[in-house]
Scaffold this motif. Structure first.
Motif, mmCIF file in Angstrom:
data_model
loop_
_atom_site.group_PDB
_atom_site.id
_atom_site.type_symbol
_atom_site.label_atom_id
_atom_site.label_comp_id
_atom_site.label_asym_id
_atom_site.label_seq_id
_atom_site.Cartn_x
_atom_site.Cartn_y
_atom_site.Cartn_z
ATOM 1 N N SER A 91 0.833 -1.192 0.000
ATOM 2 C CA SER A 91 0.000 0.000 0.000
ATOM 3 C C SER A 91 0.875 1.251 0.000
ATOM 4 O O SER A 91 2.062 1.202 0.326
ATOM 5 C CB SER A 91 -0.904 0.005 1.229
ATOM 6 N N ARG A 128 -4.569 3.542 1.382
ATOM 7 C CA ARG A 128 -4.756 2.087 1.403
ATOM 8 C C ARG A 128 -4.598 1.436 0.034
ATOM 9 O O ARG A 128 -4.630 0.212 -0.076
ATOM 10 C CB ARG A 128 -6.147 1.741 1.956
ATOM 11 N N ARG A 130 -2.912 0.035 -3.389
ATOM 12 C CA ARG A 130 -1.618 -0.564 -3.738
ATOM 13 C C ARG A 130 -0.903 0.377 -4.696
ATOM 14 O O ARG A 130 -1.549 1.006 -5.540
ATOM 15 C CB ARG A 130 -1.795 -1.919 -4.416
#
Ligand code: ADP
Ligand code: ADP
Length: 227
Positions: A91, A128, A130
């Motif tokens: 993340s 949050r 990726r």
């Protein structure tokens, strides 16, 4: 003590008949809090000079000091490159948190500082996500947050916005200028763009073509409106 002191430095790659003098002789003193932009043609030795300051290369002659000490690779400065070099499957917050963890910052403090850093570079809403899911501009913001995370007083940046499209680049330049004004971080920033140099720098040093030597050393004295 100046943030950076480069004294009679030359750098030669290879040896014998294959020897190439990439840099110098150069003298440069960077006072704490200034944003020095190095500009010059491709191949003139800008990256080499930055790597000498980072401690990744040793000068062939002369001395480099960061806050009065010989630079230690990975320890003396935060680094931002043209390619962000993040962990793509982690993340956004995780990438920044990991840098803090390597720097020995305890979990509780990491949890406090990650959101702060992400807010500073405009990434709070994607904490949050990726890294592989976000845009190139956002990835470069993560790299900037990561470099700011480790509280080195010195930040070294090698063409950090060169790979971005024009609009994204402009936004990042504006945000970078705001962040440097807010944090008072000493920066040495390499670019081949004169526009970028004048917009971001409190001082612009133009290097000659190989070997890179100081051709011009200018204080930029524009009213820094909007900062
Ligand atoms: P810039 O960042 O201004 O493009 P560099 O510092 O990358 O310039 O390179 C300066 C000169 O040194 C160039 O002529 C380049 O070809 C040469 N050079 C850079 N790295 C190496 C290396 N690892 N080995 C040999 N020559 C190199
Ligand atoms: P993720 O799996 O969400 O990418 P990582 O495994 O990369 O997270 O996280 C590495 C470290 O960073 C872990 O210790 C994790 O608890 C911490 N971390 C991840 N995201 C954050 C965040 N937003 N704030 C604080 N710590 C975080």
């Amino acid at each position: 003590t100046p943030a950076v002191r480069v004294r009679e430095v030359t750098h030669v790659y290879g040896n014998g008949s294959a020897a190439v003098t990439a840099v110098g002789p150069i003298d440069l003193t960077v006072p704490a809090g200034s944003v020095l932009v190095l500009v010059g043609a491709s191949g003139c030795g800008k990256s080499t000079l930055l790597r000498l300051v980072a401690g990744f290369e040793r000068p062939s002659t002369g001395t480099v000091r960061v806050a009065g000490e010989p630079p230690r690779p990975g320890h003396s400065a935060g680094l931002v490159f043209q390619q962000p070099r993040l962990l793509p499957w982690r993340s956004v917050g995780g990438n920044v948190a990991l840098a803090l963890r390597y720097a020995g910052v305890p979990q509780q403090e990491r949890a406090r500082r990650v959101p702060e850093l992400l807010t500073r570079v405009g990434l709070r809403d994607v904490a949050r996500r990726r890294v592989w899911e976000i845009s190139g501009g956002q990835q470069q913001r993560v790299a900037l947050a990561r470099a700011l995370a480790v509280e080195h007083p010195l930040l070294l940046l090698d063409e950090p916005f060169a790979a971005l499209d024009a609009l994204t680049r402009e936004r990042l330049q504006e945000d970078f200028r705001r962040v440097t004004a807010e944090t008072g971080r000493t920066c040495v920033f390499v670019t081949h763009s004169v526009d970028e140099a004048v917009f971001l720098g409190s001082r612009v040093v133009v290097l000659t073509s190989r070997p890179g030597r100081v051709a011009l050393d200018l204080d930029i004295d524009l009213p820094r409106t909007g900062v």
